[in-house]
Write a protein that holds these residues in place. Sequence first.
Motif, mmCIF file in Angstrom:
data_model
loop_
_atom_site.group_PDB
_atom_site.id
_atom_site.type_symbol
_atom_site.label_atom_id
_atom_site.label_comp_id
_atom_site.label_asym_id
_atom_site.label_seq_id
_atom_site.Cartn_x
_atom_site.Cartn_y
_atom_site.Cartn_z
ATOM 1 N N GLN A 78 63.687 9.030 24.989
ATOM 2 C CA GLN A 78 65.048 8.679 24.600
ATOM 3 C C GLN A 78 65.040 7.319 23.902
ATOM 4 O OE1 GLN A 78 67.778 8.747 27.874
ATOM 5 N NE2 GLN A 78 69.595 8.544 26.603
ATOM 6 N N PRO A 79 65.665 7.206 22.740
ATOM 7 C CA PRO A 79 65.568 5.952 21.987
ATOM 8 C C PRO A 79 66.466 4.860 22.539
ATOM 9 C CG PRO A 79 67.000 7.476 20.832
ATOM 10 C CD PRO A 79 66.436 8.223 22.017
ATOM 11 N N THR A 80 66.098 3.638 22.208
ATOM 12 C CA THR A 80 67.011 2.512 22.341
ATOM 13 C C THR A 80 67.372 2.062 20.936
ATOM 14 O OG1 THR A 80 65.157 0.961 22.447
ATOM 15 C CG2 THR A 80 66.050 1.740 24.550
ATOM 16 N N TYR A 81 68.223 1.058 20.836
ATOM 17 C CA TYR A 81 68.690 0.595 19.528
ATOM 18 C C TYR A 81 68.378 -0.887 19.428
ATOM 19 C CZ TYR A 81 70.411 5.236 19.611
ATOM 20 O OH TYR A 81 70.438 6.600 19.694
ATOM 21 N N SER A 82 67.607 -1.237 18.415
ATOM 22 C CA SER A 82 66.973 -2.545 18.353
ATOM 23 C C SER A 82 67.182 -3.205 17.008
ATOM 24 C CB SER A 82 65.459 -2.415 18.616
ATOM 25 O OG SER A 82 65.176 -2.166 19.968
ATOM 26 N N TRP A 83 66.890 -4.497 16.997
ATOM 27 C CA TRP A 83 66.781 -5.242 15.745
ATOM 28 C C TRP A 83 65.883 -6.448 15.994
ATOM 29 C CZ3 TRP A 83 71.064 -5.056 18.842
ATOM 30 C CH2 TRP A 83 71.578 -6.268 19.335
ATOM 31 N N TYR A 84 65.215 -6.891 14.944
ATOM 32 C CA TYR A 84 64.391 -8.098 15.002
ATOM 33 C C TYR A 84 65.254 -9.289 14.624
ATOM 34 C CZ TYR A 84 60.272 -5.106 15.336
ATOM 35 O OH TYR A 84 59.335 -4.185 15.752
ATOM 36 N N LEU A 85 65.024 -10.402 15.319
ATOM 37 C CA LEU A 85 65.793 -11.624 15.103
ATOM 38 C C LEU A 85 64.838 -12.804 15.101
ATOM 39 C CD1 LEU A 85 68.536 -13.263 15.079
ATOM 40 C CD2 LEU A 85 68.414 -13.186 17.596
ATOM 41 N N ARG A 86 64.984 -13.669 14.107
ATOM 42 C CA ARG A 86 64.141 -14.869 14.037
ATOM 43 C C ARG A 86 64.887 -16.033 14.682
ATOM 44 N NH1 ARG A 86 58.825 -15.267 12.657
ATOM 45 N NH2 ARG A 86 59.198 -14.080 10.736
ATOM 46 N N LEU A 87 64.418 -16.450 15.872
ATOM 47 C CA LEU A 87 65.049 -17.574 16.559
ATOM 48 C C LEU A 87 64.630 -18.913 15.957
ATOM 49 C CD1 LEU A 87 64.689 -16.485 20.306
ATOM 50 C CD2 LEU A 87 66.681 -16.246 18.816
ATOM 51 N N HIS A 147 78.188 -4.821 18.421
ATOM 52 C CA HIS A 147 78.012 -6.173 18.957
ATOM 53 C C HIS A 147 76.764 -6.877 18.437
ATOM 54 C CE1 HIS A 147 81.327 -6.112 21.853
ATOM 55 N NE2 HIS A 147 81.000 -4.867 22.133
ATOM 56 N N VAL A 148 76.079 -6.306 17.461
ATOM 57 C CA VAL A 148 74.817 -6.891 17.012
ATOM 58 C C VAL A 148 74.974 -8.338 16.558
ATOM 59 C CG1 VAL A 148 75.129 -5.829 14.723
ATOM 60 C CG2 VAL A 148 72.866 -6.626 15.429
ATOM 61 N N ASP A 149 76.053 -8.652 15.844
ATOM 62 C CA ASP A 149 76.217 -10.028 15.363
ATOM 63 C C ASP A 149 76.569 -10.979 16.500
ATOM 64 O OD1 ASP A 149 75.653 -9.908 12.543
ATOM 65 O OD2 ASP A 149 77.464 -8.718 12.329
ATOM 66 N N ASP A 150 77.426 -10.530 17.435
ATOM 67 C CA ASP A 150 77.771 -11.376 18.579
ATOM 68 C C ASP A 150 76.534 -11.680 19.422
ATOM 69 O OD1 ASP A 150 80.461 -11.452 17.912
ATOM 70 O OD2 ASP A 150 80.940 -9.678 19.122
ATOM 71 N N VAL A 151 75.775 -10.626 19.767
ATOM 72 C CA VAL A 151 74.592 -10.806 20.611
ATOM 73 C C VAL A 151 73.575 -11.709 19.921
ATOM 74 C CG1 VAL A 151 72.608 -9.615 21.616
ATOM 75 C CG2 VAL A 151 74.908 -8.654 21.882
ATOM 76 N N SER A 152 73.382 -11.514 18.621
ATOM 77 C CA SER A 152 72.425 -12.342 17.876
ATOM 78 C C SER A 152 72.855 -13.799 17.875
ATOM 79 C CB SER A 152 72.280 -11.823 16.440
ATOM 80 O OG SER A 152 71.780 -10.503 16.417
ATOM 81 N N ALA A 153 74.149 -14.041 17.656
ATOM 82 C CA ALA A 153 74.662 -15.419 17.643
ATOM 83 C C ALA A 153 74.517 -16.062 19.013
ATOM 84 C CB ALA A 153 76.124 -15.425 17.201
ATOM 85 N N TRP A 154 74.746 -15.293 20.081
ATOM 86 C CA TRP A 154 74.598 -15.840 21.436
ATOM 87 C C TRP A 154 73.144 -16.223 21.692
ATOM 88 C CZ3 TRP A 154 77.606 -11.313 24.186
ATOM 89 C CH2 TRP A 154 78.961 -11.409 23.847
ATOM 90 N N LEU A 155 72.211 -15.377 21.243
ATOM 91 C CA LEU A 155 70.797 -15.690 21.456
ATOM 92 C C LEU A 155 70.384 -16.940 20.684
ATOM 93 C CD1 LEU A 155 69.281 -12.092 21.363
ATOM 94 C CD2 LEU A 155 69.380 -13.626 23.336
ATOM 95 N N GLY A 186 67.364 -17.629 11.907
ATOM 96 C CA GLY A 186 68.787 -17.335 11.969
ATOM 97 C C GLY A 186 69.181 -16.058 11.257
ATOM 98 N N HIS A 187 68.207 -15.210 10.924
ATOM 99 C CA HIS A 187 68.478 -13.935 10.268
ATOM 100 C C HIS A 187 67.936 -12.794 11.124
ATOM 101 C CE1 HIS A 187 69.107 -16.668 6.923
ATOM 102 N NE2 HIS A 187 69.567 -15.668 6.181
ATOM 103 N N ARG A 188 68.451 -11.610 10.853
ATOM 104 C CA ARG A 188 68.048 -10.423 11.605
ATOM 105 C C ARG A 188 67.857 -9.247 10.654
ATOM 106 N NH1 ARG A 188 72.048 -6.596 12.012
ATOM 107 N NH2 ARG A 188 74.198 -7.265 11.598
ATOM 108 N N THR A 189 67.230 -8.203 11.195
ATOM 109 C CA THR A 189 67.180 -6.917 10.494
ATOM 110 C C THR A 189 68.420 -6.122 10.879
ATOM 111 O OG1 THR A 189 66.052 -5.733 12.277
ATOM 112 C CG2 THR A 189 64.663 -6.913 10.677
ATOM 113 N N PRO A 190 68.708 -5.041 10.179
ATOM 114 C CA PRO A 190 69.742 -4.130 10.668
ATOM 115 C C PRO A 190 69.292 -3.420 11.942
ATOM 116 C CG PRO A 190 68.657 -3.206 8.740
ATOM 117 C CD PRO A 190 68.143 -4.606 8.879
ATOM 118 N N VAL A 191 70.221 -2.815 12.637
ATOM 119 C CA VAL A 191 69.912 -2.084 13.871
ATOM 120 C C VAL A 191 69.176 -0.797 13.513
ATOM 121 C CG1 VAL A 191 70.860 -1.014 15.946
ATOM 122 C CG2 VAL A 191 71.988 -3.031 14.953
#
Length: 336
Positions: free
Chosen positions: A248-257, A283-291, A233-238
């Motif tokens: 070209q970069p994308t923007y990512s974060w690791y999330l522990r499901l 939207h990082v927190d919204d997307v993480s919560a949805w996942l 239920g925790h993530r890294t920063p983006v």
Amino acid sequence: MRTRPATLREALGGDALLNTTAFQQEEAQQAIEVHHAEADAPIVESGGDIGTPIRVSATDTSGFEFFVDGIEVSSVAAWVLGLPVRVGHVAAAAVGRNDREMNDFVSERLETVILVPEAIPAERKQQIKELEGVEDRKVWIVEAKGEGDALPRDWHSVLCEAVSKRRDELERDVIVDATSRNAEAWLVVDGGIAKHRTNLKSAGSVVGLVKSHRHYYFTPETVAACVFPLPEGHRTPVFEAALSANTQPTYSWYLRLRASDAGPPWFGLVRVEMCERDTAVHHVDDVSAWLLAERAPISLPDARYDRLIYPIRFIEQYLRSRQPSAWQLRALIGCA
């Protein structure tokens, strides 16, 4: 009047060297190389620190409306003068969810293909091309070069890559179909999305869910100290994710499901990917919560249940039900 061949055996004649075990046993898999960055990826989220896990606020609902996945299966079917001919099936689908049911089949692509190395003599290629169109099957002449003008040394790898590339193309097509239908809807793609960004008019609400970790964007020391210890239920920063200085970069974060004391350090660990920096940070927190909400229902008995959200598993199971059986693929070869 000559009858068109229906199988590789008929197309190549009695001297064809067929793979009589095709689609009956798994081919030997090459070892998967894991790459780490030489330097830590830059953090783009204000106040974020890779060493500080960020708790994700729980929610019971998900904002995702569409889901995309693809499948592939292939096997060496025959050898012509020592060069492999490959038979495969690729498919992709975009499915929407209404009233908690996966019932909105937006787009679907399915192809059964025969892949032929360009290095095979022209007469033999033409014999195999006669199978084109039989039950909508396609024949691809695969071209590839190694360094300079040399022919590739490993046609096995070249043909496997061609199958995967075609799967990527079908996934791109169904993503475009879904985003064209509703550009504002949030959509999850199984896997990375950098390869699709140039084909999307609006990539802001498209999210990639990467379950395998072949490339870490931090040094081995940082991954061991800061990524693997992420609690459930925790993530890294983006962070900015680029495979090289020229991409070209994308923007990512690791999330522990999910977490497990008995599992490997990547158990339940996913990397989330978005194309637009501002949208990802906002939207990082919204997307993480949805996942996290998508963890139910659980994707058992799939061995990847710790990282596999149920809607993606649903699409994969659906596409597997639509693919030709091993018997049908062997029948195409002529060794059923």
